[in-house]
Design a protein around this motif. Sequence first.
Motif, PDB file in Angstrom:
ATOM      1  N   GLU A  11       0.834  -1.204   0.000  1.00 13.81           N
ATOM      2  CA  GLU A  11       0.000   0.000   0.000  1.00 13.81           C
ATOM      3  C   GLU A  11       0.869   1.254   0.000  1.00 13.81           C
ATOM      4  N   ILE A  12       0.464   2.227  -0.801  1.00  8.63           N
ATOM      5  CA  ILE A  12       1.117   3.530  -0.832  1.00  8.63           C
ATOM      6  C   ILE A  12       0.187   4.499  -0.123  1.00  8.63           C
ATOM      7  N   ASN A  13       0.714   5.253   0.828  1.00  8.29           N
ATOM      8  CA  ASN A  13      -0.089   6.204   1.589  1.00  8.29           C
ATOM      9  C   ASN A  13      -0.599   7.287   0.635  1.00  8.29           C
ATOM     10  N   PRO A  14      -1.935   7.381   0.433  1.00 11.44           N
ATOM     11  CA  PRO A  14      -2.466   8.348  -0.531  1.00 11.44           C
ATOM     12  C   PRO A  14      -2.285   9.809  -0.096  1.00 11.44           C
ATOM     13  N   LYS A  15      -2.155  10.055   1.192  1.00 11.45           N
ATOM     14  CA  LYS A  15      -1.985  11.434   1.675  1.00 11.45           C
ATOM     15  C   LYS A  15      -0.577  11.953   1.417  1.00 11.45           C
ATOM     16  N   THR A  16       0.412  11.082   1.609  1.00  9.08           N
ATOM     17  CA  THR A  16       1.809  11.507   1.470  1.00  9.08           C
ATOM     18  C   THR A  16       2.471  10.975   0.211  1.00  9.08           C
ATOM     19  N   ASN A  17       1.805  10.038  -0.486  1.00  7.18           N
ATOM     20  CA  ASN A  17       2.389   9.353  -1.649  1.00  7.18           C
ATOM     21  C   ASN A  17       3.721   8.707  -1.310  1.00  7.18           C
ATOM     22  N   ARG A  18       3.810   8.163  -0.111  1.00  9.90           N
ATOM     23  CA  ARG A  18       5.034   7.487   0.334  1.00  9.90           C
ATOM     24  C   ARG A  18       4.789   6.000   0.535  1.00  9.90           C
ATOM     25  N   GLU A  20       6.040   2.730   2.616  1.00 14.85           N
ATOM     26  CA  GLU A  20       6.740   2.336   3.837  1.00 14.85           C
ATOM     27  C   GLU A  20       6.824   0.819   3.914  1.00 14.85           C
TER      28      GLU A  20
END
Length: 70
Positions: A11-18, A20
């Motif tokens: 999963e890519i964090n949609p808020k930060t586009n990062r 982890e």
Amino acid sequence: MKEAARLKIIEINPKTNRLEIDIMEQKGRFAVVVCDGKARLTELPAYGETKIITHQGKVKRVKFDEGEDF
């Protein structure tokens, strides 16, 4: 009988586009492939090749060619 998929979705964090990844949670050798905002993780074989096949600038497939020393 069909094998389970070797490429696991990350999963890519949609808020930060990062992206982890807890590397301590992963076992052994692994590779991360990212294309078009999607990320996949795969474990690398102990003996063999892992090829990332691209077409028109995008990842098309990941091929595994495994073997063992004699």
